[in-house]
Design a protein around this motif. Structure first.
Motif, short mmCIF file in Angstrom:
data_model
loop_
_atom_site.label_atom_id
_atom_site.label_comp_id
_atom_site.label_asym_id
_atom_site.label_seq_id
_atom_site.Cartn_x
_atom_site.Cartn_y
_atom_site.Cartn_z
N SER A 193 -6.13 8.39 1.34
CA SER A 193 -6.65 7.37 2.25
C SER A 193 -7.07 6.12 1.47
O SER A 193 -6.83 4.99 1.92
CB SER A 193 -7.84 7.93 3.03
OG SER A 193 -8.41 6.95 3.86
N SER A 196 -3.91 4.24 0.52
CA SER A 196 -3.29 3.54 1.65
C SER A 196 -4.09 2.29 2.02
O SER A 196 -3.50 1.23 2.30
CB SER A 196 -3.18 4.47 2.85
OG SER A 196 -4.45 4.82 3.36
N THR A 197 -5.42 2.38 2.01
CA THR A 197 -6.22 1.20 2.34
C THR A 197 -6.10 0.13 1.27
O THR A 197 -6.07 -1.07 1.56
CB THR A 197 -7.69 1.58 2.54
OG1 THR A 197 -8.16 2.32 1.39
CG2 THR A 197 -7.87 2.44 3.78
N ASP A 247 2.58 1.88 0.88
CA ASP A 247 1.58 2.19 1.90
C ASP A 247 2.14 3.17 2.92
O ASP A 247 1.44 4.08 3.37
CB ASP A 247 1.13 0.90 2.59
CG ASP A 247 -0.14 1.09 3.39
OD1 ASP A 247 -0.86 2.07 3.12
OD2 ASP A 247 -0.41 0.29 4.30
N ASN A 248 3.39 3.00 3.31
CA ASN A 248 4.00 3.95 4.24
C ASN A 248 4.06 5.36 3.64
O ASN A 248 3.84 6.35 4.35
CB ASN A 248 5.41 3.49 4.62
CG ASN A 248 5.40 2.48 5.74
OD1 ASN A 248 4.35 2.16 6.30
ND2 ASN A 248 6.55 1.96 6.09
N PHE A 250 1.97 6.56 1.36
CA PHE A 250 0.59 7.06 1.34
C PHE A 250 0.14 7.50 2.73
O PHE A 250 -0.51 8.54 2.89
CB PHE A 250 -0.36 5.98 0.81
CG PHE A 250 -0.08 5.54 -0.60
CD1 PHE A 250 0.41 6.43 -1.53
CD2 PHE A 250 -0.29 4.23 -0.99
CE1 PHE A 250 0.67 6.04 -2.85
CE2 PHE A 250 -0.04 3.82 -2.28
CZ PHE A 250 0.45 4.72 -3.21
N LEU A 251 0.47 6.72 3.75
CA LEU A 251 0.08 7.07 5.11
C LEU A 251 0.76 8.35 5.58
O LEU A 251 0.14 9.17 6.27
CB LEU A 251 0.43 5.92 6.06
CG LEU A 251 -0.42 4.65 5.94
CD1 LEU A 251 0.15 3.54 6.80
CD2 LEU A 251 -1.87 4.92 6.32
N GLU A 254 -1.00 11.16 3.86
CA GLU A 254 -2.33 11.30 4.46
C GLU A 254 -2.26 12.00 5.81
O GLU A 254 -3.09 12.87 6.11
CB GLU A 254 -2.96 9.91 4.61
CG GLU A 254 -4.36 9.94 5.21
CD GLU A 254 -4.91 8.55 5.47
OE1 GLU A 254 -5.99 8.45 6.09
OE2 GLU A 254 -4.26 7.56 5.07
N ILE A 297 -3.11 5.19 11.32
CA ILE A 297 -1.99 5.75 10.56
C ILE A 297 -0.65 5.52 11.28
O ILE A 297 0.27 4.91 10.73
CB ILE A 297 -2.20 7.26 10.31
CG1 ILE A 297 -3.47 7.49 9.49
CG2 ILE A 297 -0.99 7.85 9.59
CD1 ILE A 297 -3.77 8.95 9.21
N VAL A 322 -4.94 -0.30 9.10
CA VAL A 322 -5.12 0.73 8.06
C VAL A 322 -6.56 0.71 7.54
O VAL A 322 -7.17 1.77 7.35
CB VAL A 322 -4.12 0.51 6.92
CG1 VAL A 322 -4.45 1.44 5.74
CG2 VAL A 322 -2.70 0.77 7.40
#
Length: 347
Positions: A193, A196-197, A247-248, A250-251, A254, A297, A322
């Motif tokens: 998380s 991603s942030t 980021d995609n 990581f999301l 997550e 997400i 996000v």
């Protein structure tokens, strides 16, 4: 009827079950965000050529923002302390079995690691500041002239970032008195998380540096003001798609960890099943499914996928969603965790 008797009348001990407020949730969010910034900036510093000098958002703006955010997070944690005048006692000892002792010392390592990363390319990122303080150029030249030092700074940021990100989850996971928190997945979940942030924040900053005809109009005034103050070179827009793809990823991980976390709860003891109901259909279900899973997400995943396929423009919307989702995740888990209890009849 079940009767429960307790003789524990000391302050801040059972039957008082709600002890942590918004301060802890904000601290966990900002700590995870800074951890993500450290990992991304460390990786970026390592993949750049040792003598290559670019004012990239990952290597300079990210660490500088991380220093500010970490200070705000520690201030929020300070507000939550009961005996604020004795906070210095945390640094008189190191308790191997105490997550809070680990966290206290990890936080001290974050500041020099972020500063070293930021100093490497600070003259290119903010030339006005470099002209005002020529020593910054000297420090930058000293770092970039030594390949081993650059590598050491990069790996240190990555290692400390991973430790900080996992610690924010372990801090809750080791508190077995709350069945919702009694999971080893909270460490990796909070780390992903935070990543991603952080990627979303850096992507959002890059969106603000797009050419005039491509960026949102409301950002024009802010950007022109910052440009006049710093006289900085434009940040590399090619990093933006890489951050969106990261980021995609990581999301997605997550979301998978969240699913495994819920599966672990519903297939465990009765108390943990009851804790899972707080998120699946109880008082925290709406906030969890709408703000964490939906807006935090799923929707950013879809928007950034469309951006990478050039179906829509790169905007700030996914980054904002996000960041809000990461904050909502901490609030939901902190407050729902305190509501959960092994003795279900206490609620």
């Amino acid at each position: 009827m079940v009767e429960f008797t307790t003789t524990r009348h000391n302050p801040l001990v059972d039957p008082a079950l709600q002890l942590w407020g918004w301060q802890v949730a904000v601290y966990l969010f900002l700590g995870g965000l800074v951890a993500g910034l450290m990992i991304i900036s460390g990786v970026r510093l390592l993949v750049m050529k040792p003598r290559e000098r670019h004012a990239l958002v990952c290597c300079t703006i990210g660490p500088l923002v991380g220093l500010v955010l970490l200070s705000l997070g520690m201030f929020a944690l300070f507000l939550d302390l009961e005996h604020k005048r004795h906070v210095w006692r945390l640094y008189l000892t190191f308790q191997v079995t105490s997550p809070m002792s680990w966290g206290s010392w990890i936080l001290l390592l974050v500041y020099p690691a972020l500063l070293a990363n930021a100093f490497a390319h600070l003259p290119e990122a903010i030339p006005a500041l470099a002209r005002r303080f020529p020593a910054l150029v000297t420090v930058s030249d000293f770092i970039l002239a030594r390949t081993r030092l650059v590598v050491a700074i990069g790996f240190t940021n990555m290692a400390v970032g991973v430790a900080l990100g996992i610690y924010t989850g372990i801090l809750l996971g080791t508190l077995g008195a709350r069945p919702l928190w009694n999971s080893s997945l909270l460490g990796p979940l909070f780390l992903l998380s935070g990543l991603s942030t952080a990627a979303a924040l850096l992507h959002g900053i890059l969106v603000l540096t797009l050419p005039d005809e491509e960026r949102p109009e409301f950002a024009d005034f802010l950007l022109s003001t910052l440009a006049r103050w710093s006289e900085a070179r434009p940040l590399d827009p090619k990093v933006g798609p890489a951050l969106a793809r990261a980021d995609n990823s990581f999301l997605t991980i997550e979301l998978t960890l969240l699913g495994l976390f819920l599966i672990g709860l519903v297939t465990s003891t009765e108390a943990q099943q009851d804790a899972a109901r707080l998120l699946l259909g109880g008082p925290y279900a709406a906030a969890f499914w709408v703000f964490v899973v939906g807006l935090g997400i799923t929707l950013p995943l879809l928007l950034q996928f469309l951006e990478l396929r050039h179906r829509i423009r790169h905007t700030l919307v996914p980054a904002v969603f996000v960041l809000c989702g990461g904050l909502a995740l901490r609030f939901v888990l902190v407050f729902a965790g305190q509501t959960s209890h092994w003795l279900v009849t206490l609620r």
